[in-house]
Enzyme design. Structure first.
Site, PDB file in Angstrom:
ATOM      1  N   HIS A 241       0.857  -1.181   0.000  1.00  0.00           N
ATOM      2  CA  HIS A 241       0.000   0.000   0.000  1.00  0.00           C
ATOM      3  C   HIS A 241       0.891   1.228   0.000  1.00  0.00           C
ATOM      4  CE1 HIS A 241      -3.231   2.716   0.966  1.00  0.00           C
ATOM      5  NE2 HIS A 241      -4.069   1.733   0.767  1.00  0.00           N
TER       6      HIS A 241
ATOM      7  N   TYR B  90      -8.380  10.343   3.799  1.00  0.00           N
ATOM      8  CA  TYR B  90      -8.501  11.226   4.955  1.00  0.00           C
ATOM      9  C   TYR B  90      -9.402  12.382   4.538  1.00  0.00           C
ATOM     10  CZ  TYR B  90      -4.364   8.948   7.029  1.00  0.00           C
ATOM     11  OH  TYR B  90      -3.479   8.057   7.562  1.00  0.00           O
TER      12      TYR B  90
END
Ligand code: RFL
Length: 416
Positions: free
Chosen positions: A87, A216
């Site tokens: 990731h 986010y």
């Protein structure tokens, strides 16, 4: 260790003993147990929960490259090499649009491996037990006594409810923030604590990730986050009022809040699934200083607690367990106590750096909770919340536009 060294006047010869008694079978305790066992140091792990509970306890998922290197170095990375997924990006969403940071292309070029913590714990447990390590499940440590001498004792309650006293040369407190190690610290030990006054509803959802990045979202309704876990499971976070019970919001409200805060209408739909686990996390952090108190040594969450904002806790636990294992082996097998004497200081360097970055992340992602100032006393235009919002906008803008800031972010985000 000789028999004489092992026994105090009050010990009964039938009391069980080990050179190192480890409290807690989380990532810290189990890695420590594995490394000590391989070095021929006799250890035992006392774990409050049963094995099934450990296999199901979903928490962390993002492992830093240094964590993978440590596990690799000791031949304990097979599971995460096979099933973990690389990731390398995060996406920030705000009212001004979105931007993506491919952090594996920044700073040292490091990436995360996504591998659920309960799978890592299962791997470490199997490796330890297969090698002949001892774990006592359903055994709760109550307190650690006589830590200022060379014969500490752990009072524990076994699965049958009976109390057992374990004798040791050292006790490793890897039993988290609410464990017996913390309760047994000498009076006056510094525990530096900070409460951000913010809370997250942490959700595990039975649905594939909705984006190929950590999401986010900074929103006036509160923060929302998205993190991949497996192909079938995704973790989401929603900022909520302090004191909100985990089941306060029904699934429709949860998906509504996630869609609004993640701005799904603008940036693409979220993959909906059932919520299979809910937990409320208060964004609090602390550091115990020092980590060594005579024959009691702390590692992992027992040593320091972080908010999940920067995914650091499990990574620190692994780093500290490796340092502690090396120091204990030097002391017990080679009679060299220097590494043990420096253990606390070495860990605290990493701990404070991780704390600082996690703190910065919390301030980036949230409005500060309203200050306890009566409205009449606030400045007529703007006031503290406007000032705070301005700082956050400036931080996000620096992160979007400045290569130096992006490198700093990447180095701290994946590094330890
Ligand atoms: P653990 O994993 O809490 O293990 C402690 C073990 O001790 C047992 N225990 C006792 N046993 C005997 N006697 C007692 N008196 C005992 N008291 C407790 C417990 O049953 C347990 O088995 O501590 P350790 O090993 O220090 O590991 C720390 C990590 O678990 C923690 O820092 C991370 O989960 C934090 N964290 C994350 N860290 C990351 O690095 N990356 C992430 O992506 C990440 N995501 C998270 C997280 C933590 C979260 N929560 C729940 C706070 C996401 C969440 C939602």
């Amino acid at each position: 260790m000789t028999d004489r060294q092992n026994h105090s006047e009050t010990d009964r010869p039938t009391d069980p003993a080990a050179q190192v008694v480890i409290l807690g079978a989380g990532p810290a305790g189990l890695l420590l147990g594995n490394l000590l066992h391989r070095a021929g140091i006799d250890s035992v792990v006392l774990e409050r929960a049963d094995r099934d509970h450990l296999h199901a306890r979903a928490r962390a998922g993002f492992l830093a490259e240094n964590t993978v290197r440590i596990l690799d170095r000791h031949g304990l990375a097979d599971g995460l090499r096979r099933h973990g997924r690389p990731h390398a990006a995060c996406e920030f969403r705000t009212g001004d649009g979105r931007f993506r940071l491919d952090y594996a292309r920044l700073a040292r070029g490091e990436r995360h491996t996504v591998y659920p913590q309960q799978h890592l714990v299962a791997d470490l447990l199997t490796a330890y037990l297969d090698a002949g390590g001892r774990v006592h499940f359903g055994t709760e440590a109550l307190r650690v006594l006589d830590t200022d001498g060379e014969r500490p004792t752990v009072e524990a309650r076994g699965p049958d409810g009976r109390q057992v006293r374990w004798r040791a040369r050292y006790v490793a407190g890897c039993d988290g923030r609410h464990g017996a190690a913390r309760r047994s610290l000498p009076a006056g030990t510094a525990v530096h604590h900070h409460d951000h006054g913010l809370s997250w509803l942490g959700l595990l959802v039975e649905a594939p990730p909705s984006l190929d990045a950590v999401g986010y979202a900074v929103h006036e309704l509160g923060f929302a986050g998205h993190m991949a876990r497996t192909e079938r499971i995704t973790r989401y976070y929603l900022q909520c009022e302090r004191g909100t019970p985990p089941d306060a919001w029904d699934e429709d409200r949860i998906w509504h809040e996630l869609n609004v805060r993640m701005r799904a209408a603008e940036h693409g739909p979220l993959r909906r699934g059932s919520v299979v686990q809910r937990t409320v996390v208060d964004l609090e952090c602390d550091v115990v200083e020092p980590l060594r108190h005579g024959s009691l040594l702390l590692a992992g969450d027992a040593a320091s607690m972080l908010t999940p904002s920067a995914a650091k806790g499990a990574n620190l636990a692994v780093l500290e367990a490796e340092l502690l294992a090396g120091a204990l082996v030097d002391d017990l097998a080679r009679g060299d106590g220097r590494a043990l004497a420096g253990y606390s200081e070495r860990c605290l360097e990493h701990i404070w750096r991780a704390q600082e970055f996690s703190h910065w992340m919390v301030r980036l992602l949230h409005a500060a909770p309203a200050p306890p100032v009566p409205p009449a006393a606030r400045a007529p235009h703007g006031g503290p919340s406007g000032y705070d919002a301005g700082l956050r906008r400036a931080r996000l803008e620096a992160l979007r536009t400045s290569r130096a800031q992006q490198d700093w972010f990447a180095e701290n985000y994946v590094g330890l």
